[in-house]
Design a protein around this motif. Structure first.
Motif, PDB file in Angstrom:
ATOM      1  N   PHE A 157      -1.347  -4.078 -13.980  1.00  0.00           N
ATOM      2  CA  PHE A 157      -0.999  -4.390 -12.590  1.00  0.00           C
ATOM      3  C   PHE A 157      -1.816  -5.577 -12.106  1.00  0.00           C
ATOM      4  CE2 PHE A 157      -1.099  -3.196  -7.957  1.00  0.00           C
ATOM      5  CZ  PHE A 157       0.263  -3.338  -7.748  1.00  0.00           C
ATOM      6  N   HIS A 213      -5.150   0.251 -14.629  1.00  0.00           N
ATOM      7  CA  HIS A 213      -4.676  -0.535 -13.484  1.00  0.00           C
ATOM      8  C   HIS A 213      -4.823  -2.042 -13.762  1.00  0.00           C
ATOM      9  CE1 HIS A 213      -3.684  -0.489  -9.172  1.00  0.00           C
ATOM     10  NE2 HIS A 213      -4.586  -1.437  -8.978  1.00  0.00           N
ATOM     11  N   SER A 225      -2.351  -0.816  -4.361  1.00  0.00           N
ATOM     12  CA  SER A 225      -1.183  -0.860  -5.258  1.00  0.00           C
ATOM     13  C   SER A 225       0.083  -1.142  -4.458  1.00  0.00           C
ATOM     14  CB  SER A 225      -1.036   0.467  -5.989  1.00  0.00           C
ATOM     15  OG  SER A 225      -0.419   1.405  -5.130  1.00  0.00           O
ATOM     16  N   SER A 245      -2.027  -6.317  -8.723  1.00  0.00           N
ATOM     17  CA  SER A 245      -2.189  -6.070  -7.289  1.00  0.00           C
ATOM     18  C   SER A 245      -1.006  -6.575  -6.465  1.00  0.00           C
ATOM     19  CB  SER A 245      -3.513  -6.595  -6.756  1.00  0.00           C
ATOM     20  OG  SER A 245      -3.837  -5.872  -5.593  1.00  0.00           O
ATOM     21  N   ASP A 305       1.939   5.021  -8.116  1.00  0.00           N
ATOM     22  CA  ASP A 305       0.629   5.564  -8.491  1.00  0.00           C
ATOM     23  C   ASP A 305       0.722   7.036  -8.869  1.00  0.00           C
ATOM     24  OD1 ASP A 305      -0.483   3.126  -8.033  1.00  0.00           O
ATOM     25  OD2 ASP A 305      -1.527   3.668  -6.193  1.00  0.00           O
ATOM     26  N   TYR A 358      -2.363   2.751  -1.728  1.00  0.00           N
ATOM     27  CA  TYR A 358      -3.627   2.744  -2.470  1.00  0.00           C
ATOM     28  C   TYR A 358      -3.929   4.131  -3.008  1.00  0.00           C
ATOM     29  CZ  TYR A 358      -5.779   4.609   1.811  1.00  0.00           C
ATOM     30  OH  TYR A 358      -6.082   5.381   2.896  1.00  0.00           O
TER      31      TYR A 358
END
Ligand code: MLT
Length: 406
Positions: free
Chosen positions: A290, A286, A105, A292, A111, A259
């Motif tokens: 998202f 995710h 991430s 990445s 997160d 992460y």
């Protein structure tokens, strides 16, 4: 008529570090000739490790050529990075974590703030105090609290940290469902032993709770007896998720890569009590929200695990830890009790009075920015946090000014 999420009205003031930035800007405008030294927000100051920079450049060059160009990558991150993470940060320490349990991430802040979205709003949330303010604020935004009064939101279970318990909170006395833990702790620098983490894991297993473990500062641990990951604790795969970051170890605060590890055994429950893997829920969230981290940044992050990268990161950590030692020793010599700074880049100092007053004294008399403990929760009142993230030269200058000011 567009209506607001009324939960935002419950939030106290603005985000801590924006408040501080406003005061610093006002001071700077009133005193344009004073050079301020910032030991407030934990933002690194040293360049990225050379191994990461070289990989970063090579990644950018690949993007410049049609044959090696990368468009959207996998939302969870490229396998080359997920595998390097699983092997080096977990398997090498005996933790049973697979590459596909790693979700790359753009930050542990995002997160740790976002993870609560996958749970019901009527769960009971336990949050240490003092702690990184993102955990409380995001649960308030989501509607898991009542109104604030006297520095605390109704409905949240606060886990008090204080001098008496060494800022390691006790287990909650009433049942809770979601537990935030952060070790080495931000802001106090306190660390948890294997046995202490085992108590939390046992509690979570017994109560079908989930632990969100923020290990963003694990690289600063110097004491070999301390666990770096909650997955070093037996049973944690069933009840814990861990947040990690390249920000503080490899200097990625401005580059953005982090992460989250979600073991496949971790379960949450439907209203009727059926088990649902947290992994699938987070994967769904995710991949929906998202796309990445950019390819060159992931290449740069993976280079942190090369032999050269590891050595360069160790040198960065050693540098900041020398600063931490220096700050701690100087503050102690001035008669202030300190914790942290031994396995963490933060030194938590008993201010012997109001924490915003102490902040103002350091800013106005010494031109040094720290972080007032009250910004981390009610139990943080009376303390300040000094960050070791700066050049040794600035740290020495700051401590000299502080010595004169106090
Ligand atoms: C802090 O100073 O507490 C951290 O830098 C904030 C963050 O990492 O978001």
């Amino acid at each position: 008529m567009i209506k607001i999420n009324e939960n935002f009205n419950k939030l106290q003031a603005s985000y801590l570090f924006s408040d501080i930035a406003k005061r610093v800007t006002a001071f700077q405008q009133a005193n344009p000739d004073k050079a301020i030294i910032k030991l407030g927000i934990g933002d690194v100051t040293r360049a990225l490790p050379d191994a990461c920079i070289q990989a970063f450049h090579a990644g950018v060059d690949e993007m410049a050529n049609d044959h090696s160009f990368h468009g959207y990558g996998p939302e969870q991150g490229y396998d080359f990075l997920r595998e390097a993470i699983a092997q080096n940060d977990f398997q090498a320490r005996g933790c049973d974590i697979a590459a596909d349990e790693v979700f790359v991430s753009d930050g542990a802040k995002c997160d740790s703030g976002n993870f609560q979205e996958i749970f019901a709003t009527d769960i009971t949330v336990a949050i240490p105090d003092p702690v990184y303010p993102v955990y409380v604020d995001t649960n308030v935004m989501a509607g898991r609290s009542g109104e604030a009064s006297d520095g605390r939101y109704a409905g949240l279970v606060y886990l008090d940290g204080n001098k008496a318990n060494g800022f390691i909170p006790d287990l909650p006395s009433t049942p809770v469902d979601l537990i935030y833990l952060c070790f080495p702790n931000n802001p106090t620098g306190a660390t948890a032993s294997q046995a202490q983490l085992q108590q939390w894991v046992d509690y979570a297993r017994e109560h079908k709770a989930l632990i969100l473990f923020d290990a963003a500062y694990e690289a600063f641990i110097q004491d070999d007896s301390l666990p770096h990951s909650i997955f070093e604790v037996e049973g944690a795969r069933e009840v814990a998720v861990e947040f990690r970051s390249f920000s503080k170890n490899a200097g990625f605060t401005g580059t953005r890569c982090a992460y989250t590890v979600v073991p496949k055994e971790c379960m949450a429950y439907t209203a009727t009590g059926e088990q649902v893997p947290v992994y699938g829920l987070w994967n769904r969230r995710h991949t929906t929200k998202f796309n990445s981290v950019s390819y060159p940044v992931q290449k740069a992050a993976a280079a942190a695990y090369s032999e050269a990268g590891k050595q360069q990161i160790k040198a960065l950590i050693d540098y900041y830890m020398e600063n931490a030692k220096y700050i701690r020793e100087k503050m102690q010599a001035l008669g202030y009790d300190c914790i942290g700074g031994e396995n963490s880049p933060y030194i938590w100092i008993d201010a012997k009075g109001d924490s915003w007053d102490f902040f103002d004294t350091l800013l106005n008399q010494a031109g040094v920015v720290c972080t007032p403990g009250a910004g981390f929760g009610k139990c943080g009142e009376g303390f300040i946090r000094i960050s070791a993230f700066n050049s040794l030269e600035n740290v020495q200058k700051a401590m000299q000014r502080i010595s004169q000011a106090l």
